[in-house]
Scaffold this motif. Structure first.
Motif, mmCIF file in Angstrom:
data_model
loop_
_atom_site.group_PDB
_atom_site.id
_atom_site.type_symbol
_atom_site.label_atom_id
_atom_site.label_comp_id
_atom_site.label_asym_id
_atom_site.label_seq_id
_atom_site.Cartn_x
_atom_site.Cartn_y
_atom_site.Cartn_z
ATOM 1 N N PHE A 1 10.693 -13.052 18.322
ATOM 2 C CA PHE A 1 11.135 -14.350 18.848
ATOM 3 C C PHE A 1 9.986 -15.161 19.435
ATOM 4 N N ILE A 2 8.971 -14.501 19.969
ATOM 5 C CA ILE A 2 7.817 -15.236 20.486
ATOM 6 C C ILE A 2 7.023 -15.821 19.320
ATOM 7 N N GLY A 3 6.798 -15.014 18.311
ATOM 8 C CA GLY A 3 6.066 -15.464 17.135
ATOM 9 C C GLY A 3 6.744 -16.606 16.404
ATOM 10 N N LYS A 4 8.066 -16.654 16.495
ATOM 11 C CA LYS A 4 8.831 -17.735 15.865
ATOM 12 C C LYS A 4 8.948 -18.954 16.787
ATOM 13 N N GLU A 5 8.236 -18.910 17.903
ATOM 14 C CA GLU A 5 8.208 -19.999 18.890
ATOM 15 C C GLU A 5 9.572 -20.266 19.519
ATOM 16 N N VAL B 1 2.419 -14.406 27.015
ATOM 17 C CA VAL B 1 2.483 -14.274 25.565
ATOM 18 C C VAL B 1 3.325 -15.428 25.017
ATOM 19 N N VAL B 2 2.670 -16.309 24.250
ATOM 20 C CA VAL B 2 3.337 -17.477 23.660
ATOM 21 C C VAL B 2 2.506 -17.939 22.464
ATOM 22 N N GLU B 3 3.172 -18.440 21.432
ATOM 23 C CA GLU B 3 2.445 -18.942 20.262
ATOM 24 C C GLU B 3 1.817 -20.307 20.540
ATOM 25 N N LYS B 4 2.622 -21.219 21.077
ATOM 26 C CA LYS B 4 2.171 -22.573 21.392
ATOM 27 C C LYS B 4 2.780 -22.989 22.711
#
Length: 158
Positions: A141-145, A101-104
């Protein structure tokens, strides 16, 4: 025949100007994992799942983050050492199922290479390794990279 199931989880903070290594593959990215080793959350989660399945504790027990021996080590080496422990107990991998699970960065283009790398490093078939990737829809925190996490489930057989 005896079966064992194990579950693993790992999380790391992301910061700029660090390498992004996942599934043993260096992936171009503005941010990379903050860690004692190379920070490969996918392999760390797989190691924890393997160790848990045979009741050998967790990755920190075998490869502590305060030991200079493991400073900047490739997690592929940790996975290989973990597999030695699993084989000593008489088990072999039936399959691994994992999710990152990671945004980028977006990971779809690298999944096959990660499967190939992991399979080759522990002498199993690519078909025994499922790697999925998703985002956290910009939440937390994942969504905020700011971080990355991985989950893994393994089935072992004796």
């Amino acid at each position: 025949m005896s079966f064992r199931i194990g579950f693993g989880f790992d999380v790391h903070r992301l910061e700029t100007n660090l390498p992004f290594t996942l599934g043993g593959v260096v992936i171009p990215s503005e941010k990379g994992m903050v860690a004692h080793s190379d920070g490969d959350v996918l392999i760390h989660a797989i190691c924890d799942a393997l160790l848990g399945a045979v009741n050998l504790g967790d990755i920190g027990k075998h490869f502590p983050d305060y030991s200079d021996e493991f400073k900047n080590i490739s997690s592929i080496i940790l996975l290989q050492k973990t597999m030695e422990l699993i084989r000593q107990k008489g088990y072999r991998i039936s399959n691994i199922d994992s999710t990152v699970v990671v945004e980028k960065p977006k990971l779809a283009a690298y999944i096959q290479k990660m499967q190939n790398t992991i399979a080759a490093s522990i002498s199993i078939s690519e078909d025994q390794i499922s790697i999925k990737a998703t985002t956290n829809e910009k939440l937390g925190f994942i969504g905020k990279e700011e971080g990355i996490t991985a989950y893994a489930v393994v089935l072992l057989e004796k």
